[in-house]
Write an enzyme that holds these catalytic residues in place. Structure first.
Site, short mmCIF file in Angstrom:
data_model
loop_
_atom_site.label_atom_id
_atom_site.label_comp_id
_atom_site.label_asym_id
_atom_site.label_seq_id
_atom_site.Cartn_x
_atom_site.Cartn_y
_atom_site.Cartn_z
N PRO A 14 1.07 -1.17 0.08
CA PRO A 14 -0.12 0.17 0.13
C PRO A 14 0.82 1.47 0.56
O PRO A 14 1.90 2.13 0.75
CB PRO A 14 -1.20 -0.35 1.62
CG PRO A 14 0.03 -0.66 2.16
CD PRO A 14 0.80 -2.27 1.00
N TYR B 298 10.68 8.98 1.77
CA TYR B 298 11.43 7.76 0.55
C TYR B 298 11.58 8.42 -0.86
O TYR B 298 11.94 7.48 -1.66
CB TYR B 298 9.68 7.60 0.08
CG TYR B 298 8.74 7.12 1.64
CD1 TYR B 298 9.37 5.62 2.11
CD2 TYR B 298 7.45 8.01 1.96
CE1 TYR B 298 8.61 5.30 3.39
CE2 TYR B 298 7.07 6.96 2.95
CZ TYR B 298 7.70 6.10 3.66
OH TYR B 298 7.45 5.85 4.94
N ASN C 161 8.21 -5.55 -0.48
CA ASN C 161 8.44 -4.29 0.05
C ASN C 161 6.03 -3.82 0.67
O ASN C 161 6.36 -4.03 -0.17
CB ASN C 161 8.26 -2.88 0.03
CG ASN C 161 8.43 -1.66 0.55
OD1 ASN C 161 7.74 -2.06 1.82
ND2 ASN C 161 9.28 -0.77 0.18
C1 DQA Z 1 8.20 1.55 4.58
C2 DQA Z 1 7.99 1.50 5.55
C3 DQA Z 1 6.77 1.34 6.84
O1 DQA Z 1 6.82 1.80 8.06
C4 DQA Z 1 5.43 2.19 5.58
O2 DQA Z 1 4.24 1.88 5.95
C5 DQA Z 1 5.86 2.58 3.78
C6 DQA Z 1 6.65 1.84 3.32
C7 DQA Z 1 9.30 1.60 3.79
O3 DQA Z 1 9.85 1.36 2.66
O4 DQA Z 1 10.31 2.47 4.06
O5 DQA Z 1 4.70 1.94 3.39
O6 DQA Z 1 7.25 -0.26 3.98
#
Ligand code: DQA
Length: 148
Positions: A10, A23, A74
């Protein structure tokens, strides 16, 4: 390992505009294009899928388990909540590398717990989009080790 499946959960469809300070500014399409090229250069097939729905991810993990494909997962926020994804991994025997762009351990405490990690082959996190490239390298190295 016949192939690599890259599964994103998501909100990862929002990469590029989603909290770029955390990100990065690459889109998911940018990352996927790079990974496909990397896999091609290594003589592997690599397939990328993204869904905001937990059940889709369950189905895809089961499918990868049946196909003996390596999985780069992921799971986004489902990482921290989803017994269903954990059971899909342990139940299907899929070989999963858990990845995260951010260093979840340097963030809110609710991100410190992963339900996926105990059933994953390994975990790569905190390297931005490079985490995915490193996961491809890990799967390739593991497959080579298994062959020898
Ligand atoms: C994530 C880290 C998770 O805590 C977050 O909810 C994401 C992205 C990451 O790639 O850093 O959606 O998986």
């Amino acid at each position: 390992m016949q192939a690599i499946h890259v599964l994103n959960g998501p909100n990862l469809n929002l990469l590029g505009t989603r909290e770029p300070q955390i990100y990065g500014s690459e889109t998911l399409a940018d990352i996927e294009t790079r990974l496909v090229a990397k896999a091609k250069a290594l003589g592997l097939t690599l397939e990328c899928r993204q869904s905001n729905h937990e059940g889709d991810l369950v189905d895809w993990i089961q499918e990868a388990g049946r196909a003996d494909a390596g999985v780069i997962l992921n799971a986004g926020a489902y990482t921290h909540t989803s017994v269903a994804l954990r059971d899909a991994i342990s139940g299907s025997g899929a070989h999963v590398i858990e990845v995260h762009l951010s260093n979840v351990h340097a963030r809110e405490s609710f991100r410190h717990r992963s339900l996926i990690s105990p059933v994953a082959r390994g975990v790569i996190l905190g390297f931005g989009s490079l985490s995915y490239d490193l996961a491809v390298d890990a799967l390739v190295a593991l497959a080579a080790k298994k062959k020898s």
